[in-house]
Enzyme design. Sequence first.
Site, PDB file in Angstrom:
ATOM      1  N   GLY A 127       0.806  -1.347   0.116  1.00  0.00           N
ATOM      2  CA  GLY A 127       0.021  -0.207  -0.011  1.00  0.00           C
ATOM      3  C   GLY A 127       0.818   1.283  -0.087  1.00  0.00           C
ATOM      4  O   GLY A 127       1.782   1.294  -0.695  1.00  0.00           O
ATOM      5  N   ASP A 147       8.367  -3.519   8.572  1.00  0.00           N
ATOM      6  CA  ASP A 147       6.972  -4.091   8.841  1.00  0.00           C
ATOM      7  C   ASP A 147       7.087  -5.114   9.838  1.00  0.00           C
ATOM      8  O   ASP A 147       8.043  -5.697   9.993  1.00  0.00           O
ATOM      9  CB  ASP A 147       6.617  -4.364   7.451  1.00  0.00           C
ATOM     10  CG  ASP A 147       4.886  -4.383   7.247  1.00  0.00           C
ATOM     11  OD1 ASP A 147       4.487  -3.505   6.601  1.00  0.00           O
ATOM     12  OD2 ASP A 147       4.225  -5.502   7.728  1.00  0.00           O
ATOM     13  N   ASP A 173       8.216  -4.512  14.974  1.00  0.00           N
ATOM     14  CA  ASP A 173       6.825  -4.352  15.530  1.00  0.00           C
ATOM     15  C   ASP A 173       6.810  -2.968  16.334  1.00  0.00           C
ATOM     16  O   ASP A 173       7.374  -2.808  17.353  1.00  0.00           O
ATOM     17  CB  ASP A 173       6.681  -5.498  16.519  1.00  0.00           C
ATOM     18  CG  ASP A 173       5.283  -5.369  17.188  1.00  0.00           C
ATOM     19  OD1 ASP A 173       4.514  -4.404  16.944  1.00  0.00           O
ATOM     20  OD2 ASP A 173       4.579  -6.387  17.859  1.00  0.00           O
ATOM     21  N   TYR A 228     -11.414   5.011  14.811  1.00  0.00           N
ATOM     22  CA  TYR A 228     -10.490   5.239  13.893  1.00  0.00           C
ATOM     23  C   TYR A 228     -10.342   6.714  13.732  1.00  0.00           C
ATOM     24  O   TYR A 228      -9.036   7.209  13.754  1.00  0.00           O
ATOM     25  CB  TYR A 228     -10.872   4.646  12.625  1.00  0.00           C
ATOM     26  CG  TYR A 228      -9.541   5.015  11.447  1.00  0.00           C
ATOM     27  CD1 TYR A 228      -8.424   4.305  11.170  1.00  0.00           C
ATOM     28  CD2 TYR A 228     -10.249   5.853  10.460  1.00  0.00           C
ATOM     29  CE1 TYR A 228      -7.695   4.826  10.288  1.00  0.00           C
ATOM     30  CE2 TYR A 228      -9.284   6.101   9.244  1.00  0.00           C
ATOM     31  CZ  TYR A 228      -8.094   5.874   9.219  1.00  0.00           C
ATOM     32  OH  TYR A 228      -7.201   6.064   8.224  1.00  0.00           O
ATOM     33  N   VAL A 231      -8.038   5.771  -0.496  1.00  0.00           N
ATOM     34  CA  VAL A 231      -7.025   5.477  -1.286  1.00  0.00           C
ATOM     35  C   VAL A 231      -7.143   4.085  -1.717  1.00  0.00           C
ATOM     36  O   VAL A 231      -7.395   3.109  -0.765  1.00  0.00           O
ATOM     37  CB  VAL A 231      -5.490   5.849  -0.566  1.00  0.00           C
ATOM     38  CG1 VAL A 231      -4.404   5.250  -1.447  1.00  0.00           C
ATOM     39  CG2 VAL A 231      -5.474   7.219  -0.161  1.00  0.00           C
ATOM     40  N   ASP A 232      -6.893   3.750  -2.903  1.00  0.00           N
ATOM     41  CA  ASP A 232      -7.159   2.190  -3.232  1.00  0.00           C
ATOM     42  C   ASP A 232      -5.830   1.480  -2.951  1.00  0.00           C
ATOM     43  O   ASP A 232      -4.806   1.651  -3.478  1.00  0.00           O
ATOM     44  CB  ASP A 232      -7.579   2.153  -4.786  1.00  0.00           C
ATOM     45  CG  ASP A 232      -7.853   0.864  -5.243  1.00  0.00           C
ATOM     46  OD1 ASP A 232      -7.908  -0.170  -4.755  1.00  0.00           O
ATOM     47  OD2 ASP A 232      -8.311   0.783  -6.552  1.00  0.00           O
ATOM     48  N   PRO A 291      -4.351  -2.369  -0.823  1.00  0.00           N
ATOM     49  CA  PRO A 291      -4.732  -3.590  -0.577  1.00  0.00           C
ATOM     50  C   PRO A 291      -5.462  -3.792   0.667  1.00  0.00           C
ATOM     51  O   PRO A 291      -6.556  -4.711   0.712  1.00  0.00           O
ATOM     52  CB  PRO A 291      -3.292  -4.743  -0.444  1.00  0.00           C
ATOM     53  CG  PRO A 291      -2.473  -3.747  -1.207  1.00  0.00           C
ATOM     54  CD  PRO A 291      -2.787  -2.168  -1.562  1.00  0.00           C
ATOM     55  N   SER A 292      -5.467  -3.111   1.712  1.00  0.00           N
ATOM     56  CA  SER A 292      -5.877  -2.954   2.925  1.00  0.00           C
ATOM     57  C   SER A 292      -7.475  -2.359   2.762  1.00  0.00           C
ATOM     58  O   SER A 292      -8.305  -2.817   3.403  1.00  0.00           O
ATOM     59  CB  SER A 292      -5.337  -2.093   4.039  1.00  0.00           C
ATOM     60  OG  SER A 292      -5.056  -0.692   3.585  1.00  0.00           O
TER      61      SER A 292
END
Length: 245
Positions: A17, A37, A58, A147, A180-181, A183-184
Amino acid sequence: MGRLDGKVVVLSAAAQGIGKSTALAFAREGAQVIATDINGEKLKELDGTPGIETRVVDVTKQADIEALVSSLDKLDVLFNCAGFVHHGTILDCKEEEWDFAFNLNVKSMFLMCKAVIPKMQAGGGGSIINMSSVASSIKGAPVRFVYGATKAAVIGLTKSIAADFAAQGIRCNAICPGTVDTPSLRDRLRALGDEEEVLKTFVARQKMGRLGTAEEIAALCVYLASDESCYTTGTECVIDGGWSV
């Protein structure tokens, strides 16, 4: 000459992303990128990319962060990109979901910023970029209760750091994307039902008639990381295709 030549950059959520697109954009502009990540397997897709070093970190764990930062001789740019989007109103939000969201979306930024600022002070300055959102922090968005609360907190965190360290050459800005396009996002659409039908409702609320791209957000991050934005600090940089207008 690249716009980020000589700069050492750390960013989180680099496996896919916006984080991945930004890591690639930073590297193209000449930065030495430490792409982190928690998903080590997905992160391997960046292995071998010129200018990028991958590390599994993490960002909710202080020991991981301190080990990362202590291993660096200098650090010029931090992009806090890690986060999670919960769906639901306050009535849907469980206490453990509230705790998880604030731990990942806000506390991780607190830990990262606290660890890197002394390194930036020693180096004469730096740029911190924090991922916020238009949703709820700028514009009220339905079923984005926790969120939105976390992303509003990110703006407060950003402005406070900007005020405290501007005189030392450390800038801190928040970026506030619209939809925003990524994967998530696609994962969330599938969780809500028919992916293509749900996507249509997301597109319908965009004044430009389309979603944003990860590459467009990455371009803003490059600007904020570069010396071109050296007079910019404490801002909420809205990049939403006019959704909040």
